[in-house]
Design an enzyme around this catalytic site. Structure first.
Site, PDB file in Angstrom:
ATOM      1  NE  ARG A 120     -18.304  -3.487  18.127  1.00  0.00           N
ATOM      2  CZ  ARG A 120     -18.793  -2.921  19.220  1.00  0.00           C
ATOM      3  NH1 ARG A 120     -19.331  -1.704  19.154  1.00  0.00           N
ATOM      4  NH2 ARG A 120     -18.751  -3.547  20.382  1.00  0.00           N
ATOM      5  CE  LYS A 142      -2.975 -10.027   2.313  1.00  0.00           C
ATOM      6  NZ  LYS A 142      -1.848 -10.938   2.022  1.00  0.00           N
ATOM      7  CD  GLU A 184       6.670  -5.899  -2.441  1.00  0.00           C
ATOM      8  OE1 GLU A 184       6.052  -6.563  -3.296  1.00  0.00           O
ATOM      9  OE2 GLU A 184       6.721  -6.208  -1.238  1.00  0.00           O
ATOM     10  CE  LYS A 226      -1.689  -5.555  -2.952  1.00  0.00           C
ATOM     11  NZ  LYS A 226      -0.820  -5.136  -1.836  1.00  0.00           N
ATOM     12  CD  GLU A 236      -3.269 -14.216   1.260  1.00  0.00           C
ATOM     13  OE1 GLU A 236      -2.793 -13.140   0.876  1.00  0.00           O
ATOM     14  OE2 GLU A 236      -2.814 -14.873   2.213  1.00  0.00           O
ATOM     15  NE  ARG A 241      -4.623  -9.238  -1.029  1.00  0.00           N
ATOM     16  CZ  ARG A 241      -5.220  -8.194  -0.482  1.00  0.00           C
ATOM     17  NH1 ARG A 241      -6.536  -8.187  -0.333  1.00  0.00           N
ATOM     18  NH2 ARG A 241      -4.527  -7.157  -0.070  1.00  0.00           N
ATOM     19  CG  ASN A 245       1.728 -13.439   0.313  1.00  0.00           C
ATOM     20  OD1 ASN A 245       1.792 -12.268   0.666  1.00  0.00           O
ATOM     21  ND2 ASN A 245       0.673 -14.210   0.581  1.00  0.00           N
ATOM     22  CG  HIS A 248       6.182 -11.226   0.632  1.00  0.00           C
ATOM     23  ND1 HIS A 248       6.360 -11.021  -0.714  1.00  0.00           N
ATOM     24  CD2 HIS A 248       5.840 -10.018   1.155  1.00  0.00           C
ATOM     25  CE1 HIS A 248       6.134  -9.744  -0.994  1.00  0.00           C
ATOM     26  NE2 HIS A 248       5.826  -9.117   0.116  1.00  0.00           N
ATOM     27  CG  HIS A 252       7.581 -11.942   5.833  1.00  0.00           C
ATOM     28  ND1 HIS A 252       6.225 -12.187   5.783  1.00  0.00           N
ATOM     29  CD2 HIS A 252       7.742 -10.693   5.360  1.00  0.00           C
ATOM     30  CE1 HIS A 252       5.604 -11.128   5.290  1.00  0.00           C
ATOM     31  NE2 HIS A 252       6.514 -10.216   5.021  1.00  0.00           N
ATOM     32  CG  HIS A 266       8.944  -5.526   3.148  1.00  0.00           C
ATOM     33  ND1 HIS A 266       8.707  -6.787   3.650  1.00  0.00           N
ATOM     34  CD2 HIS A 266       8.064  -5.370   2.114  1.00  0.00           C
ATOM     35  CE1 HIS A 266       7.735  -7.362   2.959  1.00  0.00           C
ATOM     36  NE2 HIS A 266       7.331  -6.533   2.025  1.00  0.00           N
TER      37      HIS A 266
END
Length: 366
Positions: A120, A142, A184, A226, A236, A241, A245, A248, A252, A266
């Protein structure tokens, strides 16, 4: 050393940036780990850096275990996650112990997710070895793995204890990987910093050629940008935030069609996606055609794809839109898009029609 704080209350940490930092990582980590051993998780392409880190830890009196995993996007899978968790449990990792992610974004995402769910929640450290991971995925917490339906659909927010960035490790990176990471970097200028985009236009070639001053400046600037956005919207929830993206959603979809393979990296997908976002914004009359052309020109000058044709993804528009329907940002059947009113003027639009996007992509493919 440049130090960028990521301010998140009790989850706050520092991003430390300096040439040669990997060789001093043991001294940097000793105050955090104390006398407990650490586990280093690396991919098979970072063997020289693994040797440097192992020696640095030993010099600081820190014992270490190692897990070496295959490189590539396929490593972000249920099977490898299970293998990694079993290995960590086999080493007797406790909740207060530290696992070090040494590699690119794939290793960072996987290790972050494994430590988020193991017992956990265990602690982890990011030591990114690619430009893309240094300026993006290593910062912000993330983490996750891919699913058959799409990229990063299974994951958690789990912040590292510290991020150590050594720009010198980029000397061993293939030029294509550096270019992909540069996408990026440029993204931060396109989001809300037109002056930084202009800096990239003037200095991007030097950065890509290995100029150390340009690298440190760009990495520090991107990380600070960032960190500011993450500090305002860690999970987010406010939409701030989501600006990260940019490129993206289109990107993606292109990656998914390419099978998340080396056919389209990527960062290359992000560059093409940003080009498409600006083209779509220009088609809607949100930004000028000149701004969209300026963005495309910089991608071409940097050796990156500027849109659909340059990405070499030849799927029908309907198929690309179908990939978008599996995007994790989909809410109540609506997919938010990052669009632009100009360079440095990105905003989140929750009213975009996917039917209209499909027609746009069909036009782009002609």
């Amino acid at each position: 050393m440049k130090v960028v704080p990521v301010s998140l209350g009790e989850r706050s940490y520092e991003v430390r940036i300096a040439g040669g930092l990997l060789a001093r990582a043991g001294d940097e980590l000793a105050p955090l780990v104390g006398t407990r051993p650490v586990v280093i998780v690396a991919d098979e392409h970072v063997a020289p850096h693994l040797d440097t880190l192992r020696h640095s830890l030993a010099q600081a009196g820190i014992a270490s275990h190692e897990v070496v995993l295959p490189s590539g996007e396929g490593t972000k899978s249920w099977a490898v996650l299970e293998r990694l968790c079993d290995a960590l449990l086999g080493f007797g990792v406790e909740r207060q112990d530290h696992v070090v992610a040494l590699g690119g974004g794939v290793i960072g995402d996987l290790v972050g997710f494994a430590t988020a769910i193991l017992k956990r929640g265990c602690r982890f450290v990011q030591i990114p070895t690619t430009l893309l991971a240094q300026v993006d995925s290593s910062v912000g917490g993330k983490t996750g793995i891919n699913a058959r339906a799409g990229k990063n659909l299974i994951g958690a927010f789990h912040q590292p204890r510290v991020v150590l960035i050594d720009p010198d490790v980029l000397d061993t990176l293939p030029a294509r990987q550096v270019r992909a990471g540069y996408a990026e970097v440029v993204k931060y200028g396109l989001i809300d910093d037109a002056n930084f985009f202009a800096w990239c236009e003037a200095n991007g070639a030097a950065l890509l050629a290995g100029n150390p001053e340009a690298r440190v400046y760009a990495i520090t600037h991107a990380v600070a940008a960032k960190a500011r956005i993450v500090g305002e919207d860690e999970f987010e929830t406010t939409g701030q935030r989501a600006l990260l993206n940019l490129g993206h959603t289109f990107g993606h979809a292109l990656e998914a069609e390419a099978g998340f393979s080396d056919r389209l990296l990527h960062g290359e997908a992000v560059a093409a996606g940003c080009g498409l976002a600006f083209d779509y914004s220009a088609a809607l009359g949100l930004c000028t055609r000149a701004d969209a052309d300026r963005v495309a020109a910089h991608w071409r000058e940097s050796g990156l794809p500027d849109g659909l044709a340059a990405s070499r993804v030849t799927a029908p528009a309907a198929r690309l839109v179908e990939h978008m329907r599996h995007d994790k940002k989909m809410t109540a059947g609506t997919l938010p898009f990052l669009l632009a009113r100009g360079i440095g003027q990105t905003y989140l639009d929750k009213t975009v029609s996917l039917d209209r996007v499909e027609r746009f992509l069909a036009d782009e493919a002609r």
